[in-house]
Design a protein around this motif. Structure first.
Motif, PDB file in Angstrom:
ATOM      1  N   ASP A 190      -0.612   2.906  -1.642  1.00 24.92           N
ATOM      2  CA  ASP A 190       0.266   3.925  -1.073  1.00 24.92           C
ATOM      3  C   ASP A 190       1.595   3.324  -0.640  1.00 24.92           C
ATOM      4  O   ASP A 190       2.671   3.895  -0.912  1.00 24.92           O
ATOM      5  CB  ASP A 190      -0.423   4.584   0.119  1.00 24.92           C
ATOM      6  N   ARG A 191       1.549   2.170  -0.005  1.00 25.30           N
ATOM      7  CA  ARG A 191       2.789   1.518   0.426  1.00 25.30           C
ATOM      8  C   ARG A 191       3.646   1.133  -0.777  1.00 25.30           C
ATOM      9  O   ARG A 191       4.868   1.326  -0.765  1.00 25.30           O
ATOM     10  CB  ARG A 191       2.451   0.285   1.263  1.00 25.30           C
TER      11      ARG A 191
ATOM     12  N   ARG B 206       5.231   4.266  -2.365  1.00 23.81           N
ATOM     13  CA  ARG B 206       6.297   4.838  -1.532  1.00 23.81           C
ATOM     14  C   ARG B 206       7.538   3.948  -1.542  1.00 23.81           C
ATOM     15  O   ARG B 206       8.671   4.447  -1.546  1.00 23.81           O
ATOM     16  CB  ARG B 206       5.783   5.073  -0.104  1.00 23.81           C
ATOM     17  N   ASP B 207       7.347   2.633  -1.542  1.00 19.68           N
ATOM     18  CA  ASP B 207       8.493   1.734  -1.651  1.00 19.68           C
ATOM     19  C   ASP B 207       9.185   1.919  -2.995  1.00 19.68           C
ATOM     20  O   ASP B 207      10.425   1.925  -3.087  1.00 19.68           O
ATOM     21  CB  ASP B 207       8.035   0.284  -1.499  1.00 19.68           C
TER      22      ASP B 207
ATOM     23  N   ASP C   4      -4.494   1.705   0.866  1.00 25.60           N
ATOM     24  CA  ASP C   4      -3.314   1.652   1.736  1.00 25.60           C
ATOM     25  C   ASP C   4      -2.191   0.848   1.080  1.00 25.60           C
ATOM     26  O   ASP C   4      -1.018   1.234   1.160  1.00 25.60           O
ATOM     27  CB  ASP C   4      -3.676   1.031   3.086  1.00 25.60           C
TER      28      ASP C   4
END
Length: 479
Positions: free
Chosen positions: A40-41, A44-45, A37
């Motif tokens: 993924d964060r 994406r950032d 997780d």
């Protein structure tokens, strides 16, 4: 972890990384470990930051100014950065401080490359103007090793930023702290948030999630060949570009006309510096048979005189191995060679005495009585272990030197520069040194042949590694 410009805690479901000082076995600190997780964060950032006009359209001089400021702040914080590396991987203090300077110089070099390297006009073959421009990939995943985190992180982050990308940096779980410190320095230097996210974690979890993520368009990895092979398999499936700087089993060659004292000192430095934990360590020493015995005596004297000590002790020349598990692995490989008939003519054991007993120390080790087909001569040990091998002729030498799966680096010592040039061209290696060793320049491309990797870091090529060329044609009316 550093994500989106903020230091954030780890997921409670993911156990933190425990940093252990290899010099004494004490716990340094705990660091949050990224799970899927968090990766993924972070990605994406980074993807969002990479598309911001403020970054994509930032003029090269402005981008260069940020890189130069990072270099300034690294020098300002040099003592802290050096200490973080020393307590996490055991490098001696003199090496750590030198690597801070090298890392800062890398950012300063790529500031210059960013500002001065332009697009290219290509020869037209019709009524048009043609040119090549270079575009960033977007999100780059950078995975760095534990042996020299300061320099390895700089060699990936600086050119990737110079090329216009956003980076998600996964430092080694053994040495997570220098990457986090670099991320905070970059923010202070004015790098927009999200362009450098730092996510410590294990290779099996965080590293794999980063490589597999669909928004990661390019991966740069430095580490072992088997890990590199797995990354390449994922890249093939994703049709993703990679830069892989992998293992080595570098030959260090001494001809009988060389300055033997100078050569022996260089060979010892090439394998024992950093406790042999270097991709370019000259771990196979080929010596012309006519001087083999003399060189062996000199080398044993040098190896036995090296000061193995706590890394912060003035004058220490070798500290501990980076982890106790790695020391045990190196030790087991030497014992296996001994059982197969190899002669251990120096070292081959842990240092004696209580003062170093609590650390992951191992003595400088020299092995003889083997040939180039022995397992100890073919496998990358990644420790302070040198295999001595005789050769009779230039043809015999080249065949033996090239007789491994690796091709990262090589060294040659001879008074005959024509022979040095001839042998250098015949060796299957990405870098060859003649009458020197381990001289590395940020302006000169670096990488390996064969199973030692793909692509080239450093130099202008090092920035182009993180960019993709685009051809543009402008029609030009006739007459």
């Amino acid at each position: 972890m550093l994500i989106g410009g903020q230091m954030i805690p780890g997921d409670a479901a993911t156990a933190p990384l425990v940093s252990v000082n290899p010099a004494d076995g004490r716990v340094n600190h705990e660091v949050a470990a990224a799970g899927t997780d968090a990766i993924d964060r972070a990605v994406r950032d980074a993807a969002q930051a990479a598309t911001q006009r403020s970054w994509r359209e930032m003029l090269p001089p402005q981008r260069a100014r940020i890189l130069s400021r990072i270099a300034d702040l690294m020098e300002r914080d040099g003592e802290n950065l050096a200490k973080l590396q020393m307590i996490e991987n055991g490098k001696v203090w003199s090496e750590c401080t030198a690597q801070v300077k090298s890392a800062a110089a890398t950012f300063r070099y790529y500031a210059g490359v960013c500002e001065t390297t332009g697009s290219e006009l290509t020869p037209s073959r019709g009524a048009y103007l043609s040119m090549t421009v270079y575009e960033p990939y977007g999100v780059v995943g950078a995975i760095t090793p534990w042996n020299s985190p300061l320099t390895m992180e700089a060699q990936k982050v600086a050119p990737a930023l110079a090329g216009g990308n956003a980076i998600v940096l996964k430092p080694s779980e053994i040495t997570p702290s220098t990457g986090l410190a670099l991320g905070q320095i970059a923010l202070e230097a004015g790098l927009p948030p999200g362009l450098l996210n730092v996510v410590p974690g294990t290779g099996q979890q965080a590293g794999a999630a980063l490589v597999e993520h669909p928004l990661v368009r390019m991966v740069s990895f430095t580490g072992g060949t088997e890990s590199g092979r797995r990354i390449a398999q994922v890249a093939a499936r994703k049709l993703m570009s990679v830069g892989l700087e992998l293992g080595g089993k570098s030959p260090h060659i001494v001809f009988d006309d060389a300055d033997l004292d100078e050569a022996v000192e260089a060979v010892a430095g090439g394998i024992f510096e950093g406790s042999g934990q270097s991709c370019v360590a000259g771990s196979r020493m080929f010596v012309q048979r006519t001087v083999y015995d003399a060189v062996m005596r000199k080398l044993v004297d040098v190896a036995c005189s090296l000061r193995v000590d706590m890394p912060d002790v003035p004058g220490a020349q070798m500290g501990p191995m980076a982890t106790f598990a790695h020391r045990d692995r190196v030790e087991a490989m030497v014992e296996s060679a001994r059982a197969e008939g190899a002669q251990i003519i120096a070292g081959g054991s842990r240092p004696q005495g209580e003062r170093l007993a609590g650390g992951a120390f191992y003595q400088p080790t020299v092995i003889a009585g083997i040939d180039n087909s022995a397992r100890i001569a073919q496998q990358e040990i990644f420790g302070p272990v040198l295999c001595m091998l005789p050769f009779d002729s230039e043809e015999d030498l080249v065949a033996q030197a090239n007789g491994t799966a690796y091709g990262l680096a090589a060294g040659i010592w001879t008074a005959d520069y024509r022979r040095g040039w001839r042998v250098a061209r015949a060796l299957e290696a990405g870098t060859v040194w003649i009458n020197t060793y381990k001289q590395l320049s940020i302006s000169t491309p670096f990488g390996g042949f064969k199973e030692s990797g793909l692509g080239r870091e450093k130099g202008i090529t090092g920035m182009r590694l993180y960019q993709q060329p685009k051809s543009i044609y402008l029609g030009m009316p006739r007459g």
